[in-house]
Design a protein around this motif. Structure first.
Motif, PDB file in Angstrom:
ATOM      1  N   LYS A 195      42.625  57.908  48.806  1.00 29.81           N
ATOM      2  CA  LYS A 195      42.804  56.530  48.343  1.00 29.81           C
ATOM      3  C   LYS A 195      43.618  56.554  47.054  1.00 29.81           C
ATOM      4  N   GLY A 213      46.243  53.868  44.311  1.00 33.80           N
ATOM      5  CA  GLY A 213      46.550  52.505  43.906  1.00 33.80           C
ATOM      6  C   GLY A 213      45.350  51.597  43.861  1.00 33.80           C
ATOM      7  N   ARG A 214      45.465  50.412  44.470  1.00 28.48           N
ATOM      8  CA  ARG A 214      44.404  49.408  44.437  1.00 28.48           C
ATOM      9  C   ARG A 214      43.141  49.887  45.141  1.00 28.48           C
ATOM     10  N   ASP A 260      43.228  42.333  37.564  1.00 24.94           N
ATOM     11  CA  ASP A 260      43.963  42.765  38.754  1.00 24.94           C
ATOM     12  C   ASP A 260      43.514  44.149  39.204  1.00 24.94           C
ATOM     13  N   GLU A 261      43.207  45.028  38.251  1.00 27.74           N
ATOM     14  CA  GLU A 261      42.781  46.384  38.600  1.00 27.74           C
ATOM     15  C   GLU A 261      41.509  46.356  39.427  1.00 27.74           C
ATOM     16  N   LYS A 262      40.599  45.440  39.089  1.00 28.82           N
ATOM     17  CA  LYS A 262      39.344  45.318  39.842  1.00 28.82           C
ATOM     18  C   LYS A 262      39.461  44.307  40.974  1.00 28.82           C
ATOM     19  N   GLN A 263      40.686  43.835  41.236  1.00 31.39           N
ATOM     20  CA  GLN A 263      40.956  42.900  42.325  1.00 31.39           C
ATOM     21  C   GLN A 263      40.049  41.675  42.247  1.00 31.39           C
ATOM     22  N   LYS A 313      43.977  54.462  37.013  1.00 27.24           N
ATOM     23  CA  LYS A 313      45.413  54.603  37.221  1.00 27.24           C
ATOM     24  C   LYS A 313      45.910  55.963  36.755  1.00 27.24           C
ATOM     25  N   ALA A 360      41.452  52.089  42.636  1.00 31.19           N
ATOM     26  CA  ALA A 360      40.994  51.341  41.464  1.00 31.19           C
ATOM     27  C   ALA A 360      39.709  50.576  41.745  1.00 31.19           C
ATOM     28  N   ILE A 361      39.608  49.988  42.937  1.00 29.90           N
ATOM     29  CA  ILE A 361      38.443  49.169  43.236  1.00 29.90           C
ATOM     30  C   ILE A 361      37.202  50.012  43.500  1.00 29.90           C
ATOM     31  N   GLU A 383      45.589  42.267  33.435  1.00 31.83           N
ATOM     32  CA  GLU A 383      45.737  43.616  33.983  1.00 31.83           C
ATOM     33  C   GLU A 383      44.388  44.182  34.410  1.00 31.83           C
ATOM     34  N   ARG A 405      41.225  38.629  40.882  1.00 30.54           N
ATOM     35  CA  ARG A 405      41.982  37.398  40.726  1.00 30.54           C
ATOM     36  C   ARG A 405      41.390  36.335  41.653  1.00 30.54           C
TER      37      ARG A 405
END
Length: 612
Positions: A300, A302-303, A476-479, A319, A306-307, A473, A481
């Motif tokens: 895994k 990227g996103r 967005d990293e923790k999704q 990151k 991160a999540i 930021e 939004r």
């Protein structure tokens, strides 16, 4: 067992079985299978001549990808037999071995036009083409100059003219793709999926953790993102040894598991990238994955990384942080049929996932990594009051932990020798003659020898650790939004402090107290109340969701849905019931003066609030 006691199962429809076996294989496994075969063959070559080369060849004016390797070649009969499913040439057959079927099965769906296999053995080069024609997979029968047809043809003279060395054994496979004009070096899957210029190196990097001893993998011009020139592929541990990362460490964990931690800081010339991107031919994104027998699974980046990172004790900085969980060779796991995943050998044979080792990774984080994570965490105000309230609610609901979790108490080893606050006991005070003298406790301010902190939280569900996210930021990293919060099984609750309901409640409170003298103070108080109430609403939603674990009618999936960001967002949206206690709290700060407003004619009293 006597073979005469059974009748072997036969295949009634061979074409159907071959086609379904091939069509069901994940097409993206093609490079893994072809590279694995090439690596195994190259490892049998002489020292100093173990090579795997990716290059571009011209086929009818279109560049096509070719994979060439040294090592034992195949003669005509071996090349013919190699084309059959489950055929093995100089390989060990076994459920977890790399035998005969994979490369053909994984490659043909993306190369129906053809896969050209060439192999040189003892100075003779033979060639065969595997392809699909009229819905059937097989060897292509080609017309010779004398009018006869053959599946395997001798191309020794042609290979010599093309510059191939006939003094050593080698094997090459050329990928023609599904269309004549398809450039398989850039687009191996004909746009499904679409890939970027670094696809090949990135795939190798995310799959092959180590290479066989002495084997060198080369990417020639046209097969890497840096344009012209030849580049050598270096797997991740080798790059770490060469200094590509600022810091790395391998920690031994129980069960023979090794956990590799890597820190890759921002690149000075381009802070949006990691430092390891300098000179790299592959992606420099951090990743988490499971390593088994020198291959990576469940990768895994990227996103997706991160999540999931908080479950590994990496609340911030994913990151720049990579984690690789390496299982021992004798681990009770097994690659599934197409080697895309690992499965557990026992039970329901579930897929092995990196997240299964999250607690283990968190427990064994090196101190330097913990300090880096803390340095990357946002500044946060104390939420002790809210946590105490949530803990009280959890206790009232008698919520118990479903799974054991590591706690900061009671895990430190205690020295068995005499410690502070103790002195040797005299003979006759409990010691046995000739044995090591016991000690007796004399200082009440210090714990007795051998004591350790009691776990006050045993079997009790703990209130979540609340982490406030205030920058776009971080959100967005923790999704998060357009979502209020995300809860993790390790007890962390990340909250989006830019969530719209906070601003909506603040505006409502400001409108109610718009006439006060200290407008700035009022606005600050309104914001504090809006944030506090949102934190509490989402926190209580988490508590009540956890309490549903006690209800037999709620299974694990139902509880998971109740804890999902979407469910927590609904709790955050309903701020109307929070207005009254918020106004009551603000009323203590801003004393109202009651005045009658006769001009309205409604008989209601208008409140004019002044600063206390």
């Amino acid at each position: 067992m006597d073979s005469s006691t059974i009748t072997p199962i036969q295949i009634d429809d061979t074409d159907f079985l071959v086609a379904t076996t091939i069509e069901r294989c994940p097409r993206t496994m093609m490079i893994r299978e072809l590279t694995k075969n090439a690596l195994e063959a190259a490892s049998q070559a002489k020292d100093g001549n173990r090579q795997v080369v990716f290059r571009v060849i011209d086929f009818g004016g279109t560049p096509k990808l070719a994979i060439w390797n040294t090592g034992p070649g195949m003669d005509a009969s071996e090349l013919y037999r190699m084309c059959d499913l489950a055929a093995s040439i100089r390989k060990e057959k076994g459920l977890d071995a790399n035998f005969g079927m994979g490369a053909k099965v994984a490659s043909l769906p993306s190369n129906k036009l053809g896969m050209i296999y060439r192999s040189c053995k003892a100075g003779e080069v033979n060639e065969v083409i595997l392809c699909q024609r009229e819905g059937r997979y097989g060897r292509l029968r080609r017309r010779l100059d004398n009018g006869e047809f053959a599946e395997v043809v001798n191309v020794t003279d042609l290979a010599g003219e093309d510059g191939y060395n006939l003094d050593e054994d080698w094997t090459e496979v050329r990928l023609l793709g599904n269309q004549d004009e398809q450039e398989t070096a850039r687009d191996p899957y004909n746009g499904d999926p679409a890939l970027d210029a670094q696809w090949l190196a990135t795939y190798l990097y995310h799959r092959f953790y180590r290479l066989p001893d002495g084997v060198r993998v080369v990417l020639q011009a046209g097969t890497h993102k840096l344009g012209d020139g030849t580049r050598v592929f270096e797997p991740l541990p080798r790059r770490a040894a060469m200094g590509a990362f600022e810091r790395s460490e391998t920690v031994e964990a129980p069960g023979g598991i090794k956990i590799h931690y890597y820190y890759d800081p921002p690149y000075e010339k381009s802070p949006s990238h990691n430092r390891s991107i300098s000179g790299a031919i592959q992606s420099a994104l951090s990743l988490v994955g499971v390593v088994y027998k020198d291959e990576l699974y469940d990768v895994k980046t990227g996103r997706a990384w991160a999540i999931n990172a908080p479950l590994f004790g990496i609340s911030f900085g994913s990151k720049h942080i990579s984690v690789h969980i390496e299982l021992p060779d004798n681990a009770s796991v097994l690659p599934e049929g197409y080697r895309q995943f690992l499965r557990y050998r026992s039970g329901e044979q579930e897929t092995v996932q990196a997240v299964h080792f999250g607690d283990l990774v968190a427990q064994h984080r090196p101190q330097w990594l913990i300090e880096i994570i803390r340095s990357l965490a946002p500044e946060s105000t104390s939420n002790d009051e809210i946590r105490d309230e949530l803990q009280k609610l959890l206790d009232e609901l008698r919520v118990r932990r479903v799974l054991p979790r590591a706690t900061p108490t009671g895990v430190r080893l205690v020295d068995a020798s005499s410690g502070a606050g103790a002195q040797a006991a005299r003979e006759g005070e409990g010691s046995v003659s000739g044995s090591k003298p016991r000690t007796k406790h004399v200082d009440l301010n210090l714990a007795p020898q051998g004591a350790k902190a009691a776990d006050l939280w045993k079997d009790r569900e703990r209130a979540p650790d609340i982490v406030l996210l205030r920058s776009a930021e971080e959100i967005d990293e923790k999704q998060l939004r357009s979502r209020a919060g995300r809860y993790y099984e390790n007890g962390q609750l990340f909250l989006n402090m830019l969530y719209p309901s906070i601003a909506e409640m603040r505006e409502t409170l400001e409108a109610s107290y718009a006439t006060v003298v200290d407008v700035d103070g009022m606005r600050e108080a309104a914001m504090q109340q809006a944030e506090k109430s949102m934190i509490l609403r989402v926190g209580r939603a988490v508590v009540f969701a956890l309490a549903k674990q006690l209800n037999k009618e709620w299974d694990a999936d139902a509880v998971k849905h109740a804890l999902a960001p979407e469910s927590l967002s609904l709790a955050a949206d309903d701020y109307y019931d929070s207005l009254q206690p918020a106004r009551r709290s603000m009323g203590r700060l801003f004393r109202p003066n009651r005045q009658s407003d006769e001009s309205e004619g409604s008989g209601d009293e208008e409140l004019e609030l002044v600063n206390e």
